[in-house]
Design a protein around this motif. Sequence first.
Motif, PDB file in Angstrom:
ATOM      1  N   ILE A 103       0.771  -1.103  -0.104  1.00 54.21           N
ATOM      2  CA  ILE A 103      -0.026   0.044   0.136  1.00 54.21           C
ATOM      3  C   ILE A 103       0.727   1.263  -0.243  1.00 54.21           C
ATOM      4  CG2 ILE A 103      -1.690   1.214   1.356  1.00 54.21           C
ATOM      5  CD1 ILE A 103      -2.796  -1.441   0.186  1.00 54.21           C
ATOM      6  N   ARG A 104       2.012   1.219   0.717  1.00 53.55           N
ATOM      7  CA  ARG A 104       2.978   2.348   0.995  1.00 53.55           C
ATOM      8  C   ARG A 104       3.478   2.743  -0.510  1.00 53.55           C
ATOM      9  NH1 ARG A 104       7.429   3.916   1.312  1.00 53.55           N
ATOM     10  NH2 ARG A 104       8.529   1.906   0.928  1.00 53.55           N
ATOM     11  N   ASP A 109       4.709   7.330  -5.300  1.00 49.75           N
ATOM     12  CA  ASP A 109       5.243   8.243  -6.442  1.00 49.75           C
ATOM     13  C   ASP A 109       4.388   9.462  -6.258  1.00 49.75           C
ATOM     14  OD1 ASP A 109       6.867   6.447  -7.701  1.00 49.75           O
ATOM     15  OD2 ASP A 109       5.478   5.634  -9.007  1.00 49.75           O
ATOM     16  N   ALA A 110       3.259   9.292  -5.904  1.00 48.56           N
ATOM     17  CA  ALA A 110       2.265  10.784  -5.721  1.00 48.56           C
ATOM     18  C   ALA A 110       2.820  11.510  -4.500  1.00 48.56           C
ATOM     19  CB  ALA A 110       0.873  10.137  -5.421  1.00 48.56           C
ATOM     20  N   LEU A 123      -2.067  14.209 -11.829  1.00 53.26           N
ATOM     21  CA  LEU A 123      -2.710  13.458 -11.078  1.00 53.26           C
ATOM     22  C   LEU A 123      -2.274  12.056 -11.291  1.00 53.26           C
ATOM     23  CD1 LEU A 123      -5.346  13.149  -9.471  1.00 53.26           C
ATOM     24  CD2 LEU A 123      -6.486  12.615 -11.726  1.00 53.26           C
ATOM     25  N   HIS A 124      -2.223  11.203 -10.006  1.00 50.39           N
ATOM     26  CA  HIS A 124      -2.087   9.739  -9.925  1.00 50.39           C
ATOM     27  C   HIS A 124      -3.508   8.863  -9.647  1.00 50.39           C
ATOM     28  CE1 HIS A 124       2.466  10.305  -9.472  1.00 50.39           C
ATOM     29  NE2 HIS A 124       1.976  11.663  -9.222  1.00 50.39           N
ATOM     30  N   ILE A 125      -3.687   7.968 -10.435  1.00 48.12           N
ATOM     31  CA  ILE A 125      -4.825   7.249 -10.288  1.00 48.12           C
ATOM     32  C   ILE A 125      -4.282   5.831  -9.814  1.00 48.12           C
ATOM     33  CG2 ILE A 125      -6.805   6.227 -11.323  1.00 48.12           C
ATOM     34  CD1 ILE A 125      -7.378   8.934 -12.895  1.00 48.12           C
ATOM     35  N   ASN A 168      -3.243  15.210  -5.152  1.00 46.58           N
ATOM     36  CA  ASN A 168      -3.000  14.598  -6.524  1.00 46.58           C
ATOM     37  C   ASN A 168      -3.090  13.291  -6.744  1.00 46.58           C
ATOM     38  OD1 ASN A 168      -0.868  13.750  -4.832  1.00 46.58           O
ATOM     39  ND2 ASN A 168       0.962  14.256  -6.303  1.00 46.58           N
ATOM     40  N   ILE A 169      -4.138  12.732  -5.853  1.00 47.71           N
ATOM     41  CA  ILE A 169      -4.657  11.239  -5.977  1.00 47.71           C
ATOM     42  C   ILE A 169      -5.785  11.061  -6.203  1.00 47.71           C
ATOM     43  CG2 ILE A 169      -2.228  10.116  -4.947  1.00 47.71           C
ATOM     44  CD1 ILE A 169      -4.725   9.580  -2.579  1.00 47.71           C
ATOM     45  N   LEU A 170      -6.354  10.067  -7.026  1.00 45.74           N
ATOM     46  CA  LEU A 170      -7.676   9.701  -6.902  1.00 45.74           C
ATOM     47  C   LEU A 170      -7.603   7.962  -6.888  1.00 45.74           C
ATOM     48  CD1 LEU A 170     -10.608  10.370  -7.521  1.00 45.74           C
ATOM     49  CD2 LEU A 170     -10.297   9.921  -9.863  1.00 45.74           C
TER      50      LEU A 170
END
Length: 300
Positions: A103-104, A109-110, A123-125, A168-170
Amino acid sequence: ARRPAANSIIQPDFKFEDMGIGGLDSEFSVIFRRAFTSRIIPPGLAEKLGVQHVRGMLLYGPPGTGKTLIARQIGKMLNAREPKVINGPEVLNKYVGQSEENIRKLFADAEKEQKEKGDESGLHIIIFDELDAVCKQRGSGSSGGTGVGDSVVNQLLSKLDGVEQLNNILLIGMTNRKDMIDEALLRSGRLEVHVEISLPDEHGRAQIIKIHTNKMKENGVLDPDVDIAELARLTKNFSGAEINGLVKSAGSFAFSRHTKVGTMAQYDDSIVDMKVKREDFLGALDEVKPLFGVAEDELA
Ligand code: ATP
């Protein structure tokens, strides 16, 4: 605090019709509004409206209905990089401590990019398939529970609510069992937008059949006697994935009509003009049955 940031832009030439997703227009518009508003709205206005980035969504519904398709298309529309994809059982099968590490890594990267570029970060998905698998054991305390699920959920929560909140994450969670998802994960600021992706209706099925027969049509192998509206009526309770299977099956029926009896290894010269016909689809309909068909018919 969460900061409004126009940290990504929509691909300007993106059209819903081009996405290869059938029958999910209204679902997509909900997702679109929630995922995109905060990312394209001018920062000053975002503050006035109190609009904040949605950092998590849950797409739920039966298997094969297009959840993964939608999640990937959102990434493309938002100009995000290639999404990171992980699935629940895969996370849990690892050694103790490894699950949390997985998970970490997903978020690393984000985190790095936000630190370096702040609001300018792309954005990091993150697509988390079968999210229910890591929730099952949480708080159950029952024998056999390894507690690994607990710590995975906790790790996710801490990434979503972290001190350095990531704008910056979704994170797009997916499940066939919304009832199994830990409530803590579904609260505001976490996977806060919940969208049900259900089996397509007749109109949706027609769109999906069109999408999946389009190649055949372009290549001139779809016989004009194939009536998409009729097939849409005959595929009640089919998921998109099952419709995809049906089209493949019809193709194999068409091919087998040109092979010599008793052997698939030899075909006759008529193969060059082969067409996939209505009868091939009817054959396929005998072969491919919807997973949820029977139960729903009984209810109706
Ligand atoms: P699961 O819950 O099993 O992960 P899912 O809902 O994520 O399933 P997808 O992986 O998106 O389903 O769909 C599998 C395949 O089925 C797609 O690659 C596509 O070929 C077809 N399909 C499913 N839904 C649709 C749809 N609405 N329109 C077009 N094709 C679809």
